[in-house]
Design a protein around this motif. Structure first.
Motif, PDB file in Angstrom:
ATOM      1  N   VAL A 135      46.583  41.028  15.993  1.00 41.13           N
ATOM      2  CA  VAL A 135      47.054  42.394  16.255  1.00 41.13           C
ATOM      3  C   VAL A 135      48.567  42.495  16.055  1.00 41.13           C
ATOM      4  CG1 VAL A 135      47.335  44.136  18.052  1.00 41.13           C
ATOM      5  CG2 VAL A 135      45.147  42.962  17.792  1.00 41.13           C
ATOM      6  N   VAL A 136      49.321  41.532  16.567  1.00 43.75           N
ATOM      7  CA  VAL A 136      50.784  41.602  16.441  1.00 43.75           C
ATOM      8  C   VAL A 136      51.210  41.363  14.994  1.00 43.75           C
ATOM      9  CG1 VAL A 136      52.989  40.717  17.285  1.00 43.75           C
ATOM     10  CG2 VAL A 136      51.037  40.840  18.822  1.00 43.75           C
ATOM     11  N   ALA A 137      50.504  40.497  14.273  1.00 43.86           N
ATOM     12  CA  ALA A 137      50.829  40.262  12.866  1.00 43.86           C
ATOM     13  C   ALA A 137      50.628  41.528  12.040  1.00 43.86           C
ATOM     14  CB  ALA A 137      49.977  39.121  12.312  1.00 43.86           C
ATOM     15  N   VAL A 138      49.559  42.265  12.308  1.00 44.43           N
ATOM     16  CA  VAL A 138      49.326  43.517  11.588  1.00 44.43           C
ATOM     17  C   VAL A 138      50.436  44.514  11.907  1.00 44.43           C
ATOM     18  CG1 VAL A 138      47.796  45.520  11.377  1.00 44.43           C
ATOM     19  CG2 VAL A 138      46.840  43.210  11.389  1.00 44.43           C
ATOM     20  N   ASN A 139      50.804  44.635  13.175  1.00 43.68           N
ATOM     21  CA  ASN A 139      51.895  45.535  13.550  1.00 43.68           C
ATOM     22  C   ASN A 139      53.197  45.140  12.870  1.00 43.68           C
ATOM     23  OD1 ASN A 139      51.436  47.653  15.939  1.00 43.68           O
ATOM     24  ND2 ASN A 139      50.017  45.949  16.219  1.00 43.68           N
ATOM     25  N   THR A 140      53.471  43.853  12.780  1.00 46.66           N
ATOM     26  CA  THR A 140      54.699  43.383  12.132  1.00 46.66           C
ATOM     27  C   THR A 140      54.700  43.740  10.653  1.00 46.66           C
ATOM     28  OG1 THR A 140      54.828  41.545  13.710  1.00 46.66           O
ATOM     29  CG2 THR A 140      56.136  41.362  11.703  1.00 46.66           C
ATOM     30  N   ALA A 141      53.573  43.554   9.988  1.00 47.24           N
ATOM     31  CA  ALA A 141      53.481  43.884   8.564  1.00 47.24           C
ATOM     32  C   ALA A 141      53.680  45.386   8.340  1.00 47.24           C
ATOM     33  CB  ALA A 141      52.128  43.433   8.018  1.00 47.24           C
ATOM     34  N   VAL A 142      53.091  46.214   9.195  1.00 46.50           N
ATOM     35  CA  VAL A 142      53.269  47.661   9.063  1.00 46.50           C
ATOM     36  C   VAL A 142      54.724  48.039   9.299  1.00 46.50           C
ATOM     37  CG1 VAL A 142      52.628  49.911  10.001  1.00 46.50           C
ATOM     38  CG2 VAL A 142      50.879  48.153   9.687  1.00 46.50           C
ATOM     39  N   ALA A 143      55.358  47.419  10.298  1.00 40.69           N
ATOM     40  CA  ALA A 143      56.770  47.694  10.560  1.00 40.69           C
ATOM     41  C   ALA A 143      57.639  47.289   9.374  1.00 40.69           C
ATOM     42  CB  ALA A 143      57.219  46.962  11.819  1.00 40.69           C
ATOM     43  N   LEU A 144      57.287  46.205   8.711  1.00 39.17           N
ATOM     44  CA  LEU A 144      58.035  45.785   7.525  1.00 39.17           C
ATOM     45  C   LEU A 144      57.897  46.802   6.401  1.00 39.17           C
ATOM     46  CD1 LEU A 144      57.214  41.969   7.517  1.00 39.17           C
ATOM     47  CD2 LEU A 144      59.499  42.973   7.686  1.00 39.17           C
ATOM     48  N   LEU A 145      56.715  47.359   6.240  1.00 35.78           N
ATOM     49  CA  LEU A 145      56.521  48.384   5.217  1.00 35.78           C
ATOM     50  C   LEU A 145      57.401  49.600   5.481  1.00 35.78           C
ATOM     51  CD1 LEU A 145      52.645  48.300   4.732  1.00 35.78           C
ATOM     52  CD2 LEU A 145      54.374  47.516   3.125  1.00 35.78           C
ATOM     53  N   VAL A 146      57.472  50.003   6.754  1.00 34.20           N
ATOM     54  CA  VAL A 146      58.311  51.148   7.095  1.00 34.20           C
ATOM     55  C   VAL A 146      59.786  50.795   6.935  1.00 34.20           C
ATOM     56  CG1 VAL A 146      58.929  52.780   8.921  1.00 34.20           C
ATOM     57  CG2 VAL A 146      56.556  52.025   8.670  1.00 34.20           C
ATOM     58  N   ALA A 147      60.166  49.596   7.376  1.00 36.10           N
ATOM     59  CA  ALA A 147      61.570  49.183   7.297  1.00 36.10           C
ATOM     60  C   ALA A 147      62.039  49.082   5.850  1.00 36.10           C
ATOM     61  CB  ALA A 147      61.752  47.848   8.006  1.00 36.10           C
ATOM     62  N   ALA A 148      61.115  48.791   4.943  1.00 31.79           N
ATOM     63  CA  ALA A 148      61.490  48.695   3.534  1.00 31.79           C
ATOM     64  C   ALA A 148      61.871  50.047   2.958  1.00 31.79           C
ATOM     65  CB  ALA A 148      60.338  48.099   2.725  1.00 31.79           C
ATOM     66  N   SER A 149      61.415  51.111   3.626  1.00 34.89           N
ATOM     67  CA  SER A 149      61.679  52.460   3.130  1.00 34.89           C
ATOM     68  C   SER A 149      62.757  53.194   3.921  1.00 34.89           C
ATOM     69  CB  SER A 149      60.386  53.286   3.170  1.00 34.89           C
ATOM     70  OG  SER A 149      59.358  52.650   2.441  1.00 34.89           O
ATOM     71  N   VAL A 150      62.904  52.817   5.203  1.00 37.88           N
ATOM     72  CA  VAL A 150      63.855  53.506   6.071  1.00 37.88           C
ATOM     73  C   VAL A 150      64.951  52.540   6.471  1.00 37.88           C
ATOM     74  CG1 VAL A 150      64.147  54.795   8.213  1.00 37.88           C
ATOM     75  CG2 VAL A 150      61.998  54.942   6.936  1.00 37.88           C
ATOM     76  N   PRO A 151      66.184  52.709   5.988  1.00 36.45           N
ATOM     77  CA  PRO A 151      67.262  51.793   6.357  1.00 36.45           C
ATOM     78  C   PRO A 151      67.595  51.889   7.835  1.00 36.45           C
ATOM     79  CG  PRO A 151      67.861  53.142   4.464  1.00 36.45           C
ATOM     80  CD  PRO A 151      66.625  53.733   5.056  1.00 36.45           C
ATOM     81  N   CYS A 152      68.230  50.830   8.350  1.00 32.38           N
ATOM     82  CA  CYS A 152      68.712  50.864   9.723  1.00 32.38           C
ATOM     83  C   CYS A 152      69.747  51.963   9.887  1.00 32.38           C
ATOM     84  CB  CYS A 152      69.358  49.525  10.102  1.00 32.38           C
ATOM     85  SG  CYS A 152      68.171  48.205  10.375  1.00 32.38           S
ATOM     86  N   ALA A 153      69.720  52.615  11.036  1.00 33.05           N
ATOM     87  CA  ALA A 153      70.711  53.649  11.305  1.00 33.05           C
ATOM     88  C   ALA A 153      72.108  53.072  11.304  1.00 33.05           C
ATOM     89  CB  ALA A 153      70.414  54.305  12.654  1.00 33.05           C
ATOM     90  N   SER A 154      72.267  51.827  11.787  1.00 33.42           N
ATOM     91  CA  SER A 154      73.588  51.217  11.833  1.00 33.42           C
ATOM     92  C   SER A 154      74.124  50.973  10.431  1.00 33.42           C
ATOM     93  CB  SER A 154      73.525  49.904  12.607  1.00 33.42           C
ATOM     94  OG  SER A 154      72.545  49.055  12.076  1.00 33.42           O
ATOM     95  N   ALA A 155      73.224  50.713   9.485  1.00 37.96           N
ATOM     96  CA  ALA A 155      73.668  50.516   8.111  1.00 37.96           C
ATOM     97  C   ALA A 155      74.175  51.824   7.521  1.00 37.96           C
ATOM     98  CB  ALA A 155      72.524  49.962   7.270  1.00 37.96           C
ATOM     99  N   ASP A 156      73.532  52.939   7.897  1.00 44.06           N
ATOM    100  CA  ASP A 156      74.007  54.231   7.420  1.00 44.06           C
ATOM    101  C   ASP A 156      75.429  54.495   7.903  1.00 44.06           C
ATOM    102  OD1 ASP A 156      71.614  54.638   6.196  1.00 44.06           O
ATOM    103  OD2 ASP A 156      70.769  55.853   7.836  1.00 44.06           O
ATOM    104  N   ARG A 157      75.699  54.117   9.176  1.00 44.91           N
ATOM    105  CA  ARG A 157      77.044  54.325   9.690  1.00 44.91           C
ATOM    106  C   ARG A 157      78.057  53.494   8.925  1.00 44.91           C
ATOM    107  NH1 ARG A 157      74.345  53.788  14.664  1.00 44.91           N
ATOM    108  NH2 ARG A 157      75.228  51.718  14.964  1.00 44.91           N
ATOM    109  N   ALA A 158      77.658  52.253   8.599  1.00 47.78           N
ATOM    110  CA  ALA A 158      78.578  51.385   7.874  1.00 47.78           C
ATOM    111  C   ALA A 158      78.860  51.925   6.476  1.00 47.78           C
ATOM    112  CB  ALA A 158      77.998  49.979   7.780  1.00 47.78           C
ATOM    113  N   SER A 159      77.813  52.436   5.813  1.00 48.26           N
ATOM    114  CA  SER A 159      78.013  52.976   4.469  1.00 48.26           C
ATOM    115  C   SER A 159      78.878  54.233   4.504  1.00 48.26           C
ATOM    116  CB  SER A 159      76.653  53.305   3.836  1.00 48.26           C
ATOM    117  OG  SER A 159      75.912  52.121   3.662  1.00 48.26           O
TER     118      SER A 159
END
Length: 540
Positions: free
Chosen positions: A174-198
């Motif tokens: 269950v946790v591995a599936v959640n991690t994989a889904v989170a990675l898919l989302v993270a690949a499309s949505v940058p970290c908010a902190s990175a936006d501030r840095a840019s």
């Protein structure tokens, strides 16, 4: 969500608590089993944007607090404010997990995890969650109630996995599936902190460049591999072999005030089983409120019931013993000639309900709720009982059904049947009875044994060796009896033979990761690189 909206620490804390509570909907009573495979994603995505490692620790704790409070919310009428104390203490176990989430999935100045970080996250984050469940499974910390894998109790392929690696393997899945889904989302949505840095860079001379390979292909491959593995195990895992059948009767008294009135109702209900050719009759936890040596009249009445029905009775005595000091909860087998001598004293007690851990420190819980005024005494060993010439069964009492090792130990002792006596009458109109009853499916699938869950006030259920329910359940509104013809088995599942190998594998993975962190060799989400643009040359 905008960067500014997530900048508030107070808002982030509230979101972490809510996100941590989301997985509770996968458990009974809602029982949305499919929800478990994405319920952790909001929490993961929030923690990955934490502005610092310290903040990630805090949001890991806040999410753990939300999860524990949601999982145990039905304790509020009994423990009142102390429920929040328990949730806060146990929630701290998730603080290190939050730190690792940020390190592998994001962090300040990072846009997204790379493939190496994603590969490590797919192993380490499920292992870390499992380590948390292992620690809180210690009885002194409350026991393994609400293990994430337990949410899959009604899913056939998941039950097949449980027969191989127990509920631990389901949690990893269950946790591995959640991690994989989170990675898919993270690949499309940058970290908010990175936006501030840019945004802080001057657009005239710097151009953000993110050379990190996308983790999307790896995440998709992981999801496909997990699905294929689940199906393969479901098909290949050996099935329990049936060696015989037995007829088991459950007597559920319902809500009755007072031990004398309860006994009279159970006696009346049991007489309805005369002529039904049953092999064993099971009463619920605390079904007898007196020590049978002090009350020989009750022992004679039980023996008369056994003689009339032609079946031994398994009753549960909750009383102060006459032969030793203290109050015990005991499973006692009674035949036509009286108690047979088979007795099992409950070994693992409910914290605060049956004893108070560190009473000198936490004894104040009795002043704010219905915590135990006197600690119950513990038994010292599990017992195998025999009803009739051929039925060997292992008794457990209430809370003990949450512990996978107790059922497994009885299966390895050669029992044909597992029997649990329970009572959740204090939480009659909450999610607790359904949550407790669902554990029977997991213990049955793990051990390859029919599991009988007999309660005082519901829910009473029976699950076969494959984990699937047999017959009808006796809900919390029922006062009556039910007879089940159940298959018996003495074959050992993979989990029976090899035990908690999934736990050891997870701990080994965490140990390897910890060594790499200490040596400074672990992959982590990298900051986006920038390059300076050459000034445009004038055209001549």
């Amino acid at each position: 969500m905008t960067t500014h909206w997530l900048a508030s620490p107070r808002r982030r804390t509230g979101l972490a608590v809510l996100a941590g509570a989301l997985p509770v909907l996968a458990f009974p009573a809602p029982s949305l089993w499919w929800w478990a495979y994405g319920a952790l994603v909001p929490w993961l995505l929030l923690v990955r944007t934490a502005p610092s490692g310290r903040r990630a620790l805090y949001e890991g704790w806040a999410g753990g607090f939300g999860f524990m409070l949601g999982m145990h919310h039905w304790l509020l009428p009994s423990l009142n404010v102390f429920t929040f104390v328990i949730a806060g203490l146990l929630g701290a176990l998730w603080a290190p997990w939050g730190w690792v989430v940020r390190r592998l999935l994001g962090g300040e100045y990072d846009r997204r995890p790379g493939r190496k970080e994603a590969a490590v996250a797919l192993v380490v984050l499920p292992s870390g969650w499992l380590a948390v469940e292992l620690v809180r499974s210690w009885q002194g910390l409350g026991g393994p109630w609400g293990m994430l894998g337990a949410s899959q109790w009604e899913v056939g392929p998941a039950l097949r996995l449980a027969s191989v690696g127990g509920v631990w393997l389901l949690t990893l899945l269950v946790v591995a599936v959640n991690t994989a889904v989170a990675l898919l989302v993270a690949a499309s949505v940058p970290c908010a902190s990175a936006d501030r840095a840019s945004a802080s860079r001057t657009s005239d001379d710097l151009t953000p460049v993110d050379p990190t390979p996308s983790p999307r292909p790896l995440a998709l491959a992981a999801l496909l591999a997990l699905a294929v593995l689940t199906v393969a195990v479901s098909v290949a895992a050996p099935r329990p072999e049936t060696t015989g059948r037995a007829r088991i009767a459950l007597v559920q008294a319902g809500v009755v005030d007072g031990p004398d009135r309860r006994f009279e109702r159970e006696e009346r209900l049991t007489r309805e089983l005369v002529g039904q050719d049953v092999d064993l009759i099971v009463w619920g936890e605390s079904s007898v409120g007196y020590d049978l040596k002090d009350r020989p009249d009750l022992a004679k009445r039980l023996a008369a019931l056994a003689g009339a029905t032609g079946a031994d009775l398994l009753v549960n005595v909750d009383a102060r013993r006459s032969d030793r000091p203290g109050i015990y909860k005991s499973s006692i087998l009674v035949g036509p000639d009286g108690p047979t001598g088979d007795r099992y004293d409950k070994m693992r007690l409910v914290p605060f309900g049956e004893y108070i851990p560190a009473r000198s420190l936490l004894g104040w819980a009795t002043s704010v709720g219905k915590a135990a005024g006197e600690d119950r005494r513990r038994g010292t060993a599990q017992t195998v009982m025999e009803a009739g010439p051929e039925l060997r069964f292992g008794p457990m009492i209430c809370f003990e059904t949450a512990f996978p090792d107790m059922s497994r130990n009885l299966a390895r002792k050669g029992v044909d049947l597992l029997v649990a006596q329970s009572s959740t009458s204090s939480f009659q109109h909450s999610w607790a009875p359904a949550q407790h009853a669902s554990l029977a499916a997991l213990r049955a699938a793990e051990t390859g044994r029919t599991f009988v869950h007999a309660t005082l006030t519901g829910d009473s259920v029976v699950h076969g060796p494959d984990g699937r329910r047999i017959g009808r359940a006796l809900g919390t509104s029922v006062s009556g009896t039910a007879v089940y013809e159940v298959p018996l088995s003495d074959s050992l599942t993979v989990y029976d033979r090899y035990g908690d190998w999934a736990v050891y594998a997870a701990l080994l993975a965490l140990a390897g990761y910890a060594v790499s962190v200490l040596r400074g060799r672990t992959p982590r989400a990298r900051p986006a690189r920038t390059v300076r643009e050459s000034p445009a040359r004038p055209v001549r």
